[in-house]
Design a protein around this motif. Structure first.
Motif, PDB file in Angstrom:
ATOM      1  N   LYS A  50       0.859  -1.183   0.000  1.00  0.00           N
ATOM      2  CA  LYS A  50       0.000   0.000   0.000  1.00  0.00           C
ATOM      3  C   LYS A  50       0.900   1.239   0.000  1.00  0.00           C
ATOM      4  O   LYS A  50       1.725   1.414   0.888  1.00  0.00           O
ATOM      5  CB  LYS A  50      -0.876  -0.004   1.255  1.00  0.00           C
ATOM      6  N   LEU A  51       0.752   2.077  -1.030  1.00  0.00           N
ATOM      7  CA  LEU A  51       1.560   3.285  -1.120  1.00  0.00           C
ATOM      8  C   LEU A  51       0.694   4.485  -0.753  1.00  0.00           C
ATOM      9  O   LEU A  51      -0.446   4.600  -1.186  1.00  0.00           O
ATOM     10  CB  LEU A  51       2.111   3.458  -2.542  1.00  0.00           C
ATOM     11  N   VAL A  52       1.248   5.384   0.059  1.00  0.00           N
ATOM     12  CA  VAL A  52       0.501   6.574   0.446  1.00  0.00           C
ATOM     13  C   VAL A  52       1.199   7.786  -0.163  1.00  0.00           C
ATOM     14  O   VAL A  52       2.425   7.892  -0.118  1.00  0.00           O
ATOM     15  CB  VAL A  52       0.456   6.692   1.989  1.00  0.00           C
ATOM     16  N   ARG A  53       0.402   8.702  -0.738  1.00  0.00           N
ATOM     17  CA  ARG A  53       0.988   9.898  -1.382  1.00  0.00           C
ATOM     18  C   ARG A  53       1.349  10.941  -0.332  1.00  0.00           C
ATOM     19  O   ARG A  53       0.516  11.326   0.488  1.00  0.00           O
ATOM     20  CB  ARG A  53      -0.038  10.521  -2.341  1.00  0.00           C
ATOM     21  N   TYR A  54       2.597  11.384  -0.392  1.00  0.00           N
ATOM     22  CA  TYR A  54       3.044  12.467   0.483  1.00  0.00           C
ATOM     23  C   TYR A  54       3.466  13.636  -0.397  1.00  0.00           C
ATOM     24  O   TYR A  54       3.709  13.473  -1.588  1.00  0.00           O
ATOM     25  CB  TYR A  54       4.244  12.022   1.321  1.00  0.00           C
ATOM     26  N   VAL A  55       3.590  14.813   0.216  1.00  0.00           N
ATOM     27  CA  VAL A  55       3.978  15.977  -0.587  1.00  0.00           C
ATOM     28  C   VAL A  55       4.925  16.845   0.236  1.00  0.00           C
ATOM     29  O   VAL A  55       4.844  16.884   1.464  1.00  0.00           O
ATOM     30  CB  VAL A  55       2.701  16.745  -1.043  1.00  0.00           C
ATOM     31  N   LEU A  99       5.297   6.625   0.080  1.00  0.00           N
ATOM     32  CA  LEU A  99       5.923   5.761   1.084  1.00  0.00           C
ATOM     33  C   LEU A  99       5.057   4.522   1.258  1.00  0.00           C
ATOM     34  O   LEU A  99       3.841   4.587   1.160  1.00  0.00           O
ATOM     35  CB  LEU A  99       6.029   6.481   2.432  1.00  0.00           C
ATOM     36  N   GLN A 100       5.738   3.379   1.547  1.00  0.00           N
ATOM     37  CA  GLN A 100       4.981   2.137   1.745  1.00  0.00           C
ATOM     38  C   GLN A 100       4.441   2.099   3.179  1.00  0.00           C
ATOM     39  O   GLN A 100       5.155   2.386   4.122  1.00  0.00           O
ATOM     40  CB  GLN A 100       5.927   0.950   1.514  1.00  0.00           C
ATOM     41  N   MET A 101       3.158   1.760   3.309  1.00  0.00           N
ATOM     42  CA  MET A 101       2.522   1.753   4.631  1.00  0.00           C
ATOM     43  C   MET A 101       1.931   0.383   4.916  1.00  0.00           C
ATOM     44  O   MET A 101       1.529  -0.317   3.995  1.00  0.00           O
ATOM     45  CB  MET A 101       1.351   2.740   4.643  1.00  0.00           C
ATOM     46  N   ASP A 102       1.824   0.015   6.212  1.00  0.00           N
ATOM     47  CA  ASP A 102       1.063  -1.188   6.563  1.00  0.00           C
ATOM     48  C   ASP A 102      -0.416  -0.856   6.502  1.00  0.00           C
ATOM     49  O   ASP A 102      -0.840   0.227   6.868  1.00  0.00           O
ATOM     50  CB  ASP A 102       1.403  -1.637   7.991  1.00  0.00           C
ATOM     51  N   ARG A 103      -1.214  -1.845   6.080  1.00  0.00           N
ATOM     52  CA  ARG A 103      -2.658  -1.573   5.976  1.00  0.00           C
ATOM     53  C   ARG A 103      -3.319  -1.500   7.337  1.00  0.00           C
ATOM     54  O   ARG A 103      -4.311  -0.839   7.525  1.00  0.00           O
ATOM     55  CB  ARG A 103      -3.329  -2.693   5.167  1.00  0.00           C
ATOM     56  N   VAL A 104      -2.807  -2.264   8.311  1.00  0.00           N
ATOM     57  CA  VAL A 104      -3.433  -2.251   9.632  1.00  0.00           C
ATOM     58  C   VAL A 104      -2.554  -1.417  10.548  1.00  0.00           C
ATOM     59  O   VAL A 104      -1.408  -1.764  10.805  1.00  0.00           O
ATOM     60  CB  VAL A 104      -3.554  -3.690  10.186  1.00  0.00           C
ATOM     61  N   VAL A 114      -0.124 -10.618   4.415  1.00  0.00           N
ATOM     62  CA  VAL A 114       1.289 -10.592   4.004  1.00  0.00           C
ATOM     63  C   VAL A 114       2.070  -9.641   4.902  1.00  0.00           C
ATOM     64  O   VAL A 114       3.202  -9.913   5.295  1.00  0.00           O
ATOM     65  CB  VAL A 114       1.419 -10.147   2.525  1.00  0.00           C
ATOM     66  N   GLU A 115       1.448  -8.516   5.253  1.00  0.00           N
ATOM     67  CA  GLU A 115       2.169  -7.541   6.082  1.00  0.00           C
ATOM     68  C   GLU A 115       2.480  -8.098   7.468  1.00  0.00           C
ATOM     69  O   GLU A 115       3.575  -7.907   7.988  1.00  0.00           O
ATOM     70  CB  GLU A 115       1.356  -6.242   6.183  1.00  0.00           C
TER      71      GLU A 115
END
Length: 817
Positions: free
Chosen positions: A184-189, A262-267, A367-368
């Motif tokens: 899961k990728l989260v958009r940062y700025v 950045l890669q994030m954990d879903r939980v 998987v995480e």
């Protein structure tokens, strides 16, 4: 020098399969890495490296592997050892254990792709209609998946048509491998590096003076970066500055801002862990010290504590001790519904050290958890989960807690491996030289028997927390109530009286009925016919909320009939009752109260349980109607009354554990009442109030029940004295099942004489158009279990060698209870 690897494939093979690798690959590979390998004519599977050696296979030529998927192993040695034990003990293959253990997203599967063969020219007239549709689709796009063809033709059986096209040379088939896990990728700025210095920023703000909204975004970002000292998400920036994402996008396009991922954990766990756990009461402290003392001498302890005695608080102290030693803890629960309540409680103590693993989580979330455990990260020190979490890659396990250890949900029935989580947990702990704590208010006969024999340590907690009294249990004689016309629907006058009183005092009620749906049987009052499932030997259950008839075995459903199919009269009546009917009746009896229902139908989604449990905890719901999900150790503060609608259908079940199970179920349901300071009340409605088990439940006489049941088990040769292995035969042809089962039973009886029962048809003998027939083998205490299994495997091999029997499916279930 040739190099080979043996791999475990995720399919039921008796042996590991060998592949050829190069010397460089042999140096790079290690046990537990995933490799993609060709198997069969054209399939590609994900396999695990099991061993690396230099002995070529004798029976076949080793193929080469397709590709190496990992840089480092995804499973650990201790885990593999545990898998081997499960495969060996429960008589299944390592591949089946691997299939159960690995999250689906780890299994790269090959997808058959269909592409047009450019070399052959073909006239449209030579193709059938369906073939032409596929051909035309391929002239528009380069390739199709099988699933695409299914949707183009709108039918399931597409393989014959595709094969026809392959024979005509019109299309080519090839396998394409794809990875299922997507991080899961989260958009940062952040502010573009050109504008970092204060002069540049001044210039920028002047330029933006004509675009006030964009300027506002830049200023907000600047203050957020200064204040938070951490990366800023695009979503957070949009929310804080009140700007739309299109404005932020415009700034990114102008190179004023730059985005990154950045890669994030879903939980994620929000909030702080509060290490200062509750202080234990004197009784709890005593029990805690006893458990610690037992662990000095024995690897397994049974904590037998009555309902609401505060077992969880003792677990918390034990977990804290292991964490201080730097070890991991596995906390097993029987039911996904329970995890929701417990995770919240444990996160208060341990913060983000808690990881959750069960089947309602998506493949990516699993998987995480798996990757966090492989890395032995802080996020996976306390693992809470249902039975599948046993198979995870633990690094440094110190303690396993099996809560509600008597629950039958710990046993896996289909598909293989058919393991029992409690027994497999004890073996796993043994591999790590760790301790196992079994906790229950109504221990299973096996565990209590083992504790009595001195195999496990026994610690007892006989009083409820805060010294609350055990609930007052009253038996209501239904025969008498019906005779005196004191019933309203399925509610006796006593139950309605108690319910009214409880609701007036502002408390909550739980009603238990172990059947979902509205009523299990629809019957024509004229000719007595009842609608049956076409695929199974079972009547259809009426579900009112969808106005349909459903089969609970295969899922078949049809609209509710208006007239009888046999005689055509509109005289259909419902027999028996399920949770839906109780819910409807409660709504008529108490129209101004809020009623909720908790069964398989209302908890289908990932958060289904959470919504109902939270609603009940926060007193939005007054009366909760449910099936056995309610019995699994949930903790509700304000429940004062529990009603068991009909105890008889539990007791009269054709199973040697029916009485033990009924006792456990009723004692557990009763335990939901009066958990804070007031004494709770339980009403059990039954036609047979003098039944021994009901008398024992009403006086909480577990020991009396244990002694009586153990005498019966001794006399009739059942566990825990004898071991059981159940063999089931399945086939769509009735005669073939009979022949196969008889052949098998004859071979078994030559070896085990009178300890073979059957073959016999079960109460529901046809499910999903397959006839079932069972054989049970009883294994006396002196007989070697390993030798017995070897003998069964020999018979099974010769059974499979008979051509007529190959199509009969044989299911071997060790410890099937």
């Amino acid at each position: 020098m040739l190099h080979f690897i043996d791999v475990i494939l995720p399919i039921p093979l008796q042996k590991a399969f060998t592949y050829h690798i190069t010397e460089a690959e042999a140096e790079f590979l290690s046990v537990g890495m995933r490799v993609a390998v060709p198997f069969g004519k054209s399939k590609i599977y994900t396999a695990l490296v099991y061993s690396i050696h230099q002995n070529p296979p004798l029976a076949y030529d080793a193929k080469t592997i397709h590709q190496i998927i990992d840089d480092t192993p995804v499973i650990v040695a201790s885990q593999l050892k545990h898998w081997e034990w499960i495969a060996n003990y429960y008589m299944c293959s390592l591949g089946e254990v691997m299939r159960a253990a690995m999250p689906n997203a780890f299994m790269l599967e090959s997808e058959t792709m269909i592409s047009k063969n450019e070399k052959t020219e073909i006239l449209d007239s030579e193709l059938k209609d369906e073939e032409y549709l596929i051909y035309e689709a391929l002239s528009r796009q380069s390739s199709l998946k099988i699933q695409d063809v299914v949707s183009i033709l709108d039918k399931k059986r597409v393989l014959p048509i595709i094969n026809g096209l392959v024979k005509k040379g019109v299309v080519n088939l090839h396998e394409e491998i794809y990875e299922k896990y997507t991080p899961k990728l989260v958009r940062y700025v952040k502010l573009h590096h050109n504008h970092k210095s204060s002069e540049k920023l001044q210039e920028l703000l002047e330029v933006l003076s004509r675009a006030p909204k964009q300027r506002e975004v830049v200023l907000t970002l600047f203050t957020m970066e200064a204040a938070l000292k951490k990366p800023i998400k695009v979503a957070e920036l949009a929310e804080k500055s009140g700007a739309s994402t299109s404005i932020i996008k415009a700034l990114i396009d102008k190179s004023i801002l730059e985005e990154y991922h950045l890669q994030m954990d879903r939980v994620q766990f929000e909030g702080e862990g509060d290490a200062s756990a509750k202080r234990l009461s004197e009784v709890q402290q005593l029990a805690y010290d006893e458990v610690e003392a037992v662990f000095q001498e024995k690897p397994v302890a049974l904590l037998y504590g009555v309902t609401s005695s505060g077992k969880t608080e003792i677990y918390v102290q034990l977990i804290q001790k292991q964490l201080d030693l730097g070890k991991q803890v596995l906390y097993l629960l029987p039911e996904i519904a329970l995890t929701t309540q417990l995770v919240n409680r444990l996160q208060i103590y341990f913060g983000e050290k808690v990881a959750v693993f069960h089947s309602r989580y998506s493949g990516n979330e699993r998987v995480e958890v798996w990757q966090n455990m492989l890395a032995n990260s802080e996020k996976a020190q306390v693992v809470i989960g249902a039975r599948s979490s046993l198979l995870l890659p633990f690094r440094n396990l110190g303690l396993i807690i099996v809560d509600e250890e008597h629950e039958q949900s710990y046993k896996q029935f289909d598909p293989a491996p058919r393991y029992h989580a409690r027994d497999a947990a004890i073996v796993l702990a043994n591999i790590f030289k760790a301790k196992t704590l079994l906790g229950s208010a109504t221990p299973s006969l096996e565990s209590y028997f083992n504790a009595r024999q001195g195999k496990y340590g026994l610690v007892e907690l006989k009083t409820r927390f805060n010294n609350v009294l055990m609930p007052d249990i009253e038996l209501v004689d239904l025969a008498d109530k019906y005779k005196r016309k004191r019933m309203k629907g399925h509610f006796s006058d006593r139950l309605i009286e108690e319910m009214t009183e409880t609701l007036d005092e502002g408390f909550q009620i739980i009603l238990f009925q172990n059947r979902r749906g509205f009523s299990p049987i629809i019957e024509c009052t004229t000719c007595g016919t009842s609608p049956q499932c076409p695929n199974c030997d079972v009547s259809l259950t009426y579900h009112q909320y969808r106005d349909q008839l459903r089969c609970h075995y295969c899922g078949y459903n049809s609209a509710m009939l208006q007239t009888c199919q046999a005689c055509g009269n509109a005289t259909l009546d419902t027999k028996g009752f399920g949770t839906e009917q109780i819910e409807a009746e409660v709504k008529t009896l108490f129209p101004d109260k809020k009623v909720a229902r908790m069964d398989l139908d209302t908890t289908r989604g990932k958060y289904g349980f959470e919504k109902i449990i939270t609603g009940f905890e926060q007193r939005e719901v007054d009366i909760l109607v449910g099936t056995q999900m309610l019995t699994k150790g949930l903790d509700f503060r304000y429940v004062k009354l529990v009603g068991i609608m009909n105890a008889d259908n539990l007791l009269n079940f054709p199973d040697f554990r029916a009485h033990e199970r009924s006792y456990q179920l009723m004692a557990q349901v009763s335990g939901r009442a009066g958990r804070t300071d007031l004494r709770g009340k339980v009403l059990i409605q039954t036609y047979n109030p003098h039944h021994n088990i009901l008398q024992q439940v009403s006086t909480n006489a577990y020991e009396a029940m244990f002694t009586e049941q153990m005498n019966e088990r001794h006399n009739f040769k059942y566990p825990p004295i004898y071991r059981l292995i159940k063999i089931t035969f399945k086939h769509k042809d009735y005669n073939r099942v009979n022949l196969a089962a008889d052949w098998y039973a004859t071979s078994l009886k030559q070896l085990f004489k009178t300890n073979v029962l059957g073959p016999e048809f079960p109460p529901v003998s046809r499910i999903r158009n397959l006839y079932h027939k069972n054989i049970i083998i009883k294994i006396p205490p002196q007989q070697s279990l390993a030798r017995t299994k070897e003998a069964i495997i020999k018979i099974d091999n010769s059974f499979n060698a008979v051509k007529d029997f190959r199509s009969v499916r044989v299911v071997i279930n060790v410890d099937n209870y």
